[in-house]
Design a protein around this motif. Structure first.
Motif, short mmCIF file in Angstrom:
data_model
loop_
_atom_site.label_atom_id
_atom_site.label_comp_id
_atom_site.label_asym_id
_atom_site.label_seq_id
_atom_site.Cartn_x
_atom_site.Cartn_y
_atom_site.Cartn_z
N PRO A 293 38.30 39.32 34.58
CA PRO A 293 37.64 38.26 33.56
C PRO A 293 38.91 37.46 32.72
N ASP A 294 39.59 38.40 32.27
CA ASP A 294 40.92 37.79 31.43
C ASP A 294 41.53 36.62 32.29
N LEU A 295 41.60 36.86 33.37
CA LEU A 295 42.27 35.84 34.43
C LEU A 295 41.41 34.63 34.50
N VAL A 296 40.38 34.68 34.56
CA VAL A 296 39.22 33.62 34.58
C VAL A 296 39.39 32.89 33.10
N GLU A 297 39.36 33.73 32.10
CA GLU A 297 39.55 32.89 30.80
C GLU A 297 40.74 32.23 30.58
N ALA A 298 42.04 32.95 31.18
CA ALA A 298 43.31 32.06 31.17
C ALA A 298 43.27 30.79 32.04
N TRP A 299 42.63 30.99 33.43
CA TRP A 299 42.34 29.78 34.26
C TRP A 299 41.77 28.58 33.59
N LEU A 300 40.31 29.04 32.80
CA LEU A 300 40.01 27.88 32.25
C LEU A 300 40.69 27.38 31.03
N ALA A 301 41.52 27.94 30.26
CA ALA A 301 42.26 27.58 29.18
C ALA A 301 43.28 26.72 29.86
N LEU A 302 43.66 26.27 30.91
CA LEU A 302 44.75 25.55 31.39
C LEU A 302 44.28 24.08 31.40
N ALA A 303 42.92 24.06 31.28
CA ALA A 303 42.33 22.63 31.20
C ALA A 303 41.02 22.60 30.36
N PRO A 304 41.47 22.79 28.91
CA PRO A 304 40.37 22.90 27.90
C PRO A 304 39.54 21.50 27.72
N ALA A 305 40.38 20.48 27.92
CA ALA A 305 39.45 19.12 27.83
C ALA A 305 38.62 18.62 29.13
N GLU A 306 38.48 19.44 30.16
CA GLU A 306 38.05 19.07 31.38
C GLU A 306 36.32 18.90 31.40
N THR A 307 35.81 18.15 32.12
CA THR A 307 34.34 18.01 32.18
C THR A 307 33.71 19.13 32.92
N ARG A 314 37.49 23.70 39.62
CA ARG A 314 38.54 24.28 39.50
C ARG A 314 38.25 26.04 39.70
N LEU A 315 37.18 26.26 39.25
CA LEU A 315 36.63 27.43 39.45
C LEU A 315 36.49 27.78 41.09
N ASP A 316 36.01 26.73 41.70
CA ASP A 316 35.86 26.95 43.20
C ASP A 316 37.17 27.44 43.82
N LYS A 317 38.22 26.63 43.33
CA LYS A 317 39.48 26.98 43.79
C LYS A 317 39.79 28.46 43.50
N LEU A 318 39.73 29.00 42.47
CA LEU A 318 39.82 30.39 42.01
C LEU A 318 39.17 31.17 42.95
N VAL A 319 37.88 30.95 43.13
CA VAL A 319 36.87 31.88 43.99
C VAL A 319 37.63 31.91 45.27
N LYS A 320 37.74 30.89 45.96
CA LYS A 320 38.46 30.85 47.23
C LYS A 320 39.76 31.64 47.34
N ALA A 321 40.62 31.83 46.24
CA ALA A 321 41.70 32.57 46.35
C ALA A 321 41.33 34.01 46.78
N ASN A 322 40.05 34.46 46.09
CA ASN A 322 39.86 35.85 46.32
C ASN A 322 38.40 35.75 46.51
N PRO A 323 37.77 35.91 47.69
CA PRO A 323 36.27 35.68 47.73
C PRO A 323 35.68 37.13 47.56
N ASP A 324 36.51 37.99 47.35
CA ASP A 324 35.77 39.32 47.20
C ASP A 324 36.05 39.89 45.67
N ALA A 325 36.18 38.95 44.72
CA ALA A 325 36.05 39.16 43.37
C ALA A 325 34.72 38.66 42.72
N ALA A 326 34.19 39.67 42.35
CA ALA A 326 32.74 39.36 41.78
C ALA A 326 32.82 38.33 40.63
#
Length: 423
Positions: A293-307, A314-326
């Motif tokens: 989860p800390d990596l998810v938080e860091a991933w979201l922090a890269l674009a704090p002003a996004e809609t 952007r989260l879809d890209k993260l999920v596709k990088a590791n589909p086995d990560a709950a």
């Protein structure tokens, strides 16, 4: 065999030749001594002289043997005591290994008495005293071992262990430094020294220890990489220069790409340096190895002003990088709920449910039922499952088993170094 036979033949021939020579030359020897006159054949005189010589030699050997008897007896006694002492020493070490404190102390006293060399029996006596709870005796013996160059390393390591038993980490660090400075075998010492330096926050000193440990091959490759990553990360956190702090965090990530805290720190530093692509690449590398989860938080922090919709993409890209990560599916489902993409949210919640059911996941499913369909009955059914659901993962100390809110290099409860595990 032939050499002995040849020697026997030669000696016999010489004796026969001498006897023949004397027989062919008869004569008499006359001796005048103190008014006495003794007349005897020459062969008889020579034989008498030879007999006297042999008797004198025999008497001298007997005399020497009598004189040497006490020495031989004392030497045999010393050898027997030494043999018995070493047997007591080895049996005492075996008793220590078996945890027999009483037997170890008895054998240590016997070895000490028989060998009369505290430098040899010091370690056994110290270990026996430790088993019996006599810390003072153990430290006295170990301190005596430090005075002797041959046993100084063992003595210092023993004193270090004693200090650790009484939780005196400052004293343990001093003993570990002195033992390390001797430059001898460092099996186990390098890791202990690093642990003590890390507890004390001496990260520059810890870095020097790791460099020396690499030269001495005192740590395995994986352990060395992990310790180096810890050191670089903590130095980055304490560094005031932002450029140097960023470089140290990136170096920590390179040393251990699966180190979540290092990846998050490096990504934050790169983001501040206006390098979002490099930060994203770094996070994806660690996400594939150790999703968290800390990596998810860091991933979201890269674009704090996004809609909200951009966040979903952007989260879809993260999920596709590791589909086995709950955690990725849960984060994407929450983002989809925010923009009312019900089907997307449901599919990712169901995927997460297959991988790792938790209380929080059941709460999100209940929310989905209420917001998408207004189905309070289904929502209540999901909430009912929270009572028996596994709790959310957390940072748990492997040493004291206590949880903590966030990762730290030392456990806030017991001070153990790098003991927090996500489970």
């Amino acid at each position: 065999m032939m050499r002995r036979l040849s020697l026997f033949v030669v000696v016999t021939a010489l004796l026969v030749a001498g006897a023949v020579w004397l027989a062919e030359r008869p004569g008499q020897a006359v001796i005048h001594w103190l008014g006495w006159k003794i007349t005897a054949p020459v062969p008889l005189v020579l034989g008498g002289l030879l007999a006297l010589l042999l008797l004198g030699t025999l008497a001298l050997r007997v005399f020497r043997a009598v004189l040497a008897t006490p020495g031989r007896w004392l030497a045999a006694r010393r050898a027997r005591r030494t043999r018995d002492g070493y047997r007591a020493l080895s049996d005492g070490l075996a008793a220590v290994a078996a945890g027999d404190g009483r037997g170890a102390r008895r054998l240590a006293r016997r070895a000490d008495k028989l060998l009369a060399d505290s430098s040899l029996t010091g370690l056994l006596t110290a270990q026996a005293a430790t088993l019996s709870g006599d810390a003072a005796e153990a430290e006295n013996r170990l301190s005596a071992m430090v005075e002797r160059p041959e046993t100084a390393l063992l003595g210092l390591k023993g004193l270090m262990d004693q200090a650790l038993l009484r939780h005196d980490h400052a004293a343990a660090l001093d003993y570990a430094r002195r033992a390390w400075a001797l430059g001898g075998p460092a099996v186990g010492l390098a890791a202990t020294l690093f642990d003590l330096q890390a507890r004390a926050g001496h990260w520059a000193e810890a870095a020097a220890t790791l460099d020396e440990a690499k030269k001495r091959d005192a740590l395995s490759g994986g352990t060395l990489a992990r310790f180096r990553a810890l050191t670089l990360l903590e130095r980055s956190r304490g560094e005031r220069d932002p450029v140097l702090a960023r470089d140290l965090a990136i170096a920590a990530h390179r040393a251990d790409p699966g180190f979540v805290a290092a990846a998050a720190q490096a990504a934050l530093a790169l983001h501040r340096a206006d390098k979002p692509r490099k930060a994203a690449s770094l996070l994806l590398t660690t996400w594939r190895i150790a999703p968290h989860p800390d990596l998810v938080e860091a991933w979201l922090a890269l674009a704090p002003a996004e809609t909200p919709l951009q966040r979903v993409k952007r989260l879809d890209k993260l999920v596709k990088a590791n589909p086995d990560a709950a955690d990725g599916h849960v984060a994407l489902a929450e983002a989809a709920l925010a923009v009312k993409l019900w089907g997307l949210a449901r599919s990712h919640l169901e995927r997460a449910l297959e991988q790792r059911p938790t209380t929080g996941l059941y709460v999100l499913l209940a929310r989905l039922e209420r917001e998408e369909r207004g189905d309070e009955h289904a929502a209540t059914a999901w909430m009912a499952k929270t009572a028996a659901a596994p709790v959310e993962p957390a940072w748990i100390c492997a040493t004291c088993a206590k949880p903590t809110d966030r990762w730290q290099v030392t456990c806030p409860h017991c001070g153990a170094v790098d003991s927090l595990e996500w489970k």
